[in-house]
Scaffold this motif. Structure first.
Motif, PDB file in Angstrom:
ATOM      1  N   TRP A 209       0.723  -1.606   0.311  1.00  0.00           N
ATOM      2  CA  TRP A 209      -0.015  -0.089   0.198  1.00  0.00           C
ATOM      3  C   TRP A 209       0.582   0.682   0.229  1.00  0.00           C
ATOM      4  CZ3 TRP A 209      -4.340  -1.000  -1.344  1.00  0.00           C
ATOM      5  CH2 TRP A 209      -5.106  -2.330  -2.134  1.00  0.00           C
ATOM      6  N   GLU A 210       2.217   0.811   0.900  1.00  0.00           N
ATOM      7  CA  GLU A 210       2.828   2.161   0.314  1.00  0.00           C
ATOM      8  C   GLU A 210       3.208   2.614  -1.212  1.00  0.00           C
ATOM      9  OE1 GLU A 210       4.001   4.953   2.628  1.00  0.00           O
ATOM     10  OE2 GLU A 210       3.513   4.134   4.408  1.00  0.00           O
ATOM     11  N   ILE A 211       3.893   1.021  -1.624  1.00  0.00           N
ATOM     12  CA  ILE A 211       4.607   1.767  -3.164  1.00  0.00           C
ATOM     13  C   ILE A 211       2.641   2.613  -3.453  1.00  0.00           C
ATOM     14  CG2 ILE A 211       5.062   0.055  -5.064  1.00  0.00           C
ATOM     15  CD1 ILE A 211       5.911  -1.444  -3.198  1.00  0.00           C
ATOM     16  N   LEU A 212       1.788   1.959  -3.896  1.00  0.00           N
ATOM     17  CA  LEU A 212       1.089   2.302  -4.338  1.00  0.00           C
ATOM     18  C   LEU A 212      -0.165   3.888  -4.579  1.00  0.00           C
ATOM     19  CD1 LEU A 212      -1.568   1.000  -6.444  1.00  0.00           C
ATOM     20  CD2 LEU A 212      -3.463   1.357  -4.475  1.00  0.00           C
ATOM     21  N   ALA A 213       0.595   4.396  -3.037  1.00  0.00           N
ATOM     22  CA  ALA A 213       0.662   5.346  -2.477  1.00  0.00           C
ATOM     23  C   ALA A 213       1.199   6.918  -3.236  1.00  0.00           C
ATOM     24  CB  ALA A 213       0.189   5.924  -1.155  1.00  0.00           C
ATOM     25  N   ILE A 232      -8.603  17.952  -4.875  1.00  0.00           N
ATOM     26  CA  ILE A 232      -8.762  15.958  -5.548  1.00  0.00           C
ATOM     27  C   ILE A 232      -9.037  15.390  -4.383  1.00  0.00           C
ATOM     28  CG2 ILE A 232      -7.114  14.994  -6.259  1.00  0.00           C
ATOM     29  CD1 ILE A 232      -4.615  17.266  -6.471  1.00  0.00           C
ATOM     30  N   VAL A 233     -10.660  14.521  -6.061  1.00  0.00           N
ATOM     31  CA  VAL A 233     -10.961  13.790  -4.849  1.00  0.00           C
ATOM     32  C   VAL A 233     -10.624  12.420  -5.502  1.00  0.00           C
ATOM     33  CG1 VAL A 233     -13.076  12.821  -4.480  1.00  0.00           C
ATOM     34  CG2 VAL A 233     -12.908  15.059  -4.977  1.00  0.00           C
ATOM     35  N   LEU A 234     -10.225  10.878  -4.418  1.00  0.00           N
ATOM     36  CA  LEU A 234      -9.963  10.017  -4.771  1.00  0.00           C
ATOM     37  C   LEU A 234     -11.356   8.979  -4.284  1.00  0.00           C
ATOM     38  CD1 LEU A 234      -6.010  10.027  -3.694  1.00  0.00           C
ATOM     39  CD2 LEU A 234      -6.967  10.935  -5.833  1.00  0.00           C
ATOM     40  N   GLY A 235     -11.733   8.850  -5.576  1.00  0.00           N
ATOM     41  CA  GLY A 235     -12.641   7.164  -5.173  1.00  0.00           C
ATOM     42  C   GLY A 235     -12.292   6.237  -5.531  1.00  0.00           C
ATOM     43  N   GLY A 236     -13.670   5.326  -5.994  1.00  0.00           N
ATOM     44  CA  GLY A 236     -13.132   3.592  -6.642  1.00  0.00           C
ATOM     45  C   GLY A 236     -13.033   2.764  -5.538  1.00  0.00           C
ATOM     46  N   GLY A 237     -13.062   1.726  -5.567  1.00  0.00           N
ATOM     47  CA  GLY A 237     -12.988   0.810  -4.956  1.00  0.00           C
ATOM     48  C   GLY A 237     -11.593   0.449  -4.072  1.00  0.00           C
ATOM     49  N   VAL A 238     -10.732   0.275  -4.926  1.00  0.00           N
ATOM     50  CA  VAL A 238      -9.107   0.606  -4.606  1.00  0.00           C
ATOM     51  C   VAL A 238      -8.924   1.935  -3.063  1.00  0.00           C
ATOM     52  CG1 VAL A 238      -6.419   0.116  -4.598  1.00  0.00           C
ATOM     53  CG2 VAL A 238      -7.715  -0.508  -5.968  1.00  0.00           C
ATOM     54  N   MET A 239      -9.474   2.628  -3.420  1.00  0.00           N
ATOM     55  CA  MET A 239      -9.852   3.637  -2.530  1.00  0.00           C
ATOM     56  C   MET A 239     -10.128   3.393  -0.854  1.00  0.00           C
ATOM     57  SD  MET A 239      -7.182   5.324  -3.672  1.00  0.00           S
ATOM     58  CE  MET A 239      -6.794   6.729  -2.213  1.00  0.00           C
ATOM     59  N   GLU A 240     -11.095   1.921  -1.363  1.00  0.00           N
ATOM     60  CA  GLU A 240     -11.580   1.802   0.579  1.00  0.00           C
ATOM     61  C   GLU A 240     -10.852   1.441   1.025  1.00  0.00           C
ATOM     62  OE1 GLU A 240     -14.643   1.852   0.925  1.00  0.00           O
ATOM     63  OE2 GLU A 240     -15.097   2.700  -1.040  1.00  0.00           O
ATOM     64  N   LEU A 244      -4.465   4.651   2.772  1.00  0.00           N
ATOM     65  CA  LEU A 244      -4.147   5.474   1.318  1.00  0.00           C
ATOM     66  C   LEU A 244      -3.557   7.294   1.875  1.00  0.00           C
ATOM     67  CD1 LEU A 244      -5.140   3.163  -1.526  1.00  0.00           C
ATOM     68  CD2 LEU A 244      -2.794   3.304  -0.393  1.00  0.00           C
ATOM     69  N   PHE A 245      -5.289   7.311   2.142  1.00  0.00           N
ATOM     70  CA  PHE A 245      -4.964   8.684   2.607  1.00  0.00           C
ATOM     71  C   PHE A 245      -4.089   9.558   3.398  1.00  0.00           C
ATOM     72  CE2 PHE A 245      -9.379   7.673   0.622  1.00  0.00           C
ATOM     73  CZ  PHE A 245      -9.129   8.722   0.064  1.00  0.00           C
ATOM     74  N   PRO A 246      -3.451   8.917   4.273  1.00  0.00           N
ATOM     75  CA  PRO A 246      -2.407   9.776   4.868  1.00  0.00           C
ATOM     76  C   PRO A 246      -1.319   9.199   4.468  1.00  0.00           C
ATOM     77  CG  PRO A 246      -3.411   8.401   6.661  1.00  0.00           C
ATOM     78  CD  PRO A 246      -4.287   7.710   5.049  1.00  0.00           C
ATOM     79  N   MET A 247      -0.742   8.490   3.474  1.00  0.00           N
ATOM     80  CA  MET A 247       0.429   7.442   3.120  1.00  0.00           C
ATOM     81  C   MET A 247       0.800   8.744   1.579  1.00  0.00           C
ATOM     82  SD  MET A 247      -0.144   3.707   3.345  1.00  0.00           S
ATOM     83  CE  MET A 247      -0.061   2.742   4.411  1.00  0.00           C
ATOM     84  N   ILE A 248      -0.638   8.591   1.224  1.00  0.00           N
ATOM     85  CA  ILE A 248      -1.098  10.312  -0.333  1.00  0.00           C
ATOM     86  C   ILE A 248      -0.198  10.856  -0.171  1.00  0.00           C
ATOM     87  CG2 ILE A 248      -1.924  10.670  -2.117  1.00  0.00           C
ATOM     88  CD1 ILE A 248      -2.993   7.883  -1.539  1.00  0.00           C
ATOM     89  N   HIS A 249      -1.021  11.823   1.277  1.00  0.00           N
ATOM     90  CA  HIS A 249      -0.421  13.223   2.050  1.00  0.00           C
ATOM     91  C   HIS A 249       0.479  13.958   1.766  1.00  0.00           C
ATOM     92  CE1 HIS A 249      -5.468  12.493   3.522  1.00  0.00           C
ATOM     93  NE2 HIS A 249      -5.047  13.571   2.573  1.00  0.00           N
ATOM     94  N   LYS A 250       1.204  12.538   2.851  1.00  0.00           N
ATOM     95  CA  LYS A 250       2.448  12.676   3.117  1.00  0.00           C
ATOM     96  C   LYS A 250       3.899  12.431   1.719  1.00  0.00           C
ATOM     97  CE  LYS A 250       5.892  10.355   6.166  1.00  0.00           C
ATOM     98  NZ  LYS A 250       5.953   8.703   6.039  1.00  0.00           N
TER      99      LYS A 250
END
Ligand SMILES: Nc1ncnc2c1ncn2[C@@H]1O[C@H](COP(=O)(O)OP(=O)(O)O)[C@@H](O)[C@H]1O
Ligand SMILES: Nc1ncnc2c1ncn2[C@@H]1O[C@H](COP(=O)(O)OP(=O)(O)O)[C@@H](O)[C@H]1O
Ligand SMILES: [Zn+2]
Ligand SMILES: [Zn+2]
Lengths: 296, 296
Positions: A209-213, A232-240, A244-250
């Motif tokens: 998940w870190e790699i994906l982020a 920026i809004v992130l949706g779709g099944g994988v974003m369940e 991932l959100f805090p990883m992406i923010h960082k």
């Protein structure tokens, strides 16, 4: 109250409904996407029945693609060169207009979802918004100056090239056009191919998940640099996978490295890159928004 | 005829002029960018003199950045966190408005250039356009639905992350924020640092131009995927190397790999990704366009 017909035309299923807005839904039917003839006929039949009860003002179709959005083109309102077998160059809006006698608003599923989030998921009244779906495929819808962006064709933000470190993720990518483009590295099926289990079955603390982020953060950074969206809004099944959100923010902050000095990024990135406010209803609401756009 | 004051505010020099449109220029002054006080005072003095002769309608400023374009912000119309010493948080539009009693249109130099190409370099009437400068820095201006895009701050398209093959280009990059971002790999000074000679002195058949074309092609592909512009214009000193254009065209087609099926890409890419129609005047014309935009 104005009534609209809404069609969420997906590659797997169609969802047709009658609604006034996201809070006023009146009826709905769902059926699998089979042949164009059969599928569109079912949609037409549903709305003909509904027209007995409701005085529909317009139909909105938020559609899988690629589609033709150029009003000057002879194939305007068609699904065009889609990989979905049997659906290449399928007329959509013309058929619905003729059969139902209603104006039809038409756009990509992700532009529809972006517009819905812009209209109904936007308490701070941002003027521009990017909506990503990370699901079976990866797509991005863009609203700027309150309008979905079309341009030459329409955005295909899933296919940008991202940096991949093959040492930590040696996977060759799932995209049949580009291999390891954003979609090739991030879509649900790419996760299944890497690990042999559906994405939803990968443990939430798996190092992948870190790699994906990292890939999704690159996509956000690229949007921030190229069009500077207000949200920026992130949706779709994988974003369940909410971790991932805090990883992406960082990672977005690390990649931008303080270059874009705006408080929404430096202080409030958790409100800047968010899940859809409409949850998994952005797609369906997108179709209503597209119907309403005809009257704007 | 309407007369406008145009200021091309660059980090190295200021160009102030009076013009009606790109074909009607009446006077011009150029001076180096020194301190904000001295430089802006020179501009004010020039236009005060010109106001004796011409009834100016508005001033347009196409400006180096970053700048604040948010009309609700207390620092609207300022140059903000620029690396240019002494110019951090310099008020521009407010000062000009007070001193000259004229409305002031304000945007980034690249948004100005994009708008000028959109207005005066656009015989086929495209609705959206991206303008890159590849010069001392790399920047991108974006016009969509006929308006320059601002969003959260403004586009900073020079700082997207691109793929670099360190085997063929082991350079670490010139950007002080990101190292090997697009600007870090493509700006003129990065070429000088790699080869020890100014970019203009590198032979036109040097193998490096193919590598550079690869980075610029990635930037084009990313724009095509994210916002699907109807035209991409590549300007700035480095793009004087005209052999880059066919290389970029070829690489964009290879990278997209037939995914975006539009005749402008598949058949007419030489008309899709082009040098500026206004040549090296897009910057100056941008300032006129920004003045005119106030009256639109
Ligand atoms: N909770 C979850 N965590 C991770 N991946 C998920 C989850 N739920 C669904 N997915 C993945 O998302 C993909 C489906 O995406 P979705 O947005 O639901 O539909 P679609 O993109 O087909 O419209 C599948 O590849 C599935 O494995
Ligand atoms: N003919 C040329 N070929 C390659 N590089 C050039 C050429 N002319 C200028 N440059 C480079 O472009 C940069 C200057 O870019 P320019 O667009 O002229 O100005 P600026 O970006 O400062 O406004 C310098 O790094 C210079 O070396
Ligand atoms: Zn792809
Ligand atoms: Zn950078």
């Amino acid at each position: 109250m104005e009534y609209y017909g809404a069609i969420e035309a997906g590659g797997t299923k169609f969802v047709c409904s009658v609604a006034a807005d996201p809070d006023h839904y009146f009826s709905e039917i769902r059926f699998p996407t089979t042949t164009p003839q059969e599928t569109l006929a079912k949609a037409v039949l549903f709305f003909k029945e509904q027209q007995q009860k409701y005085n529909l003002s317009a139909i909105g179709v938020s559609c899988f693609g690629p589609i033709d959005l150029d009003k000057r083109s002879p194939t305007y309102g068609y699904i065009t060169t889609t990989p979905k077998a049997g659906w290449e160059f399928t007329e959509v809006t013309g058929l619905l207009e003729r059969e139902l006698g209603l104006p039809v608003g038409f756009d990509t599923d992700v532009n529809g979802a972006a517009l819905a989030e812009y209209k109904w998921g936007n308490p701070t009244k941002v003027d521009s918004l990017v909506y990503y779906t990370i699901g079976t495929g990866v797509g991005a819808g863009v609203v700027i100056h309150g309008q979905p962006v079309h341009g030459l064709v329409h955005p295909e933000g899933g296919h940008i090239l991202v940096r991949q470190d093959k040492e930590i993720d040696p996977y060759s990518g799932f995209c049949s056009y580009h291999g390891n483009c954003l979609e090739g590295l991030c879509c649900g099926p790419s996760i299944k191919e890497r690990f042999g289990v559906p994405a939803q079955d990968l443990p939430s603390d798996h190092p992948f998940w870190e790699i994906l982020a990292g890939y999704i953060a690159q996509a956000c950074v690229t949007q921030i640099c190229q069009i500077s969206p207000e949200k920026i809004v992130l949706g779709g099944g994988v974003m369940e996978q909410k971790q991932l959100f805090p990883m992406i923010h960082k990672k977005v902050l690390l990649m931008l490295n303080n270059y874009v000095k705006h408080p929404m990024i430096l202080e409030h990135i958790d409100q800047y890159i968010t899940p859809p406010v409409l949850g998994n209803r952005s797609g369906a609401c997108g179709a209503i928004a597209l119907a309403q756009l005809l009257q704007a």
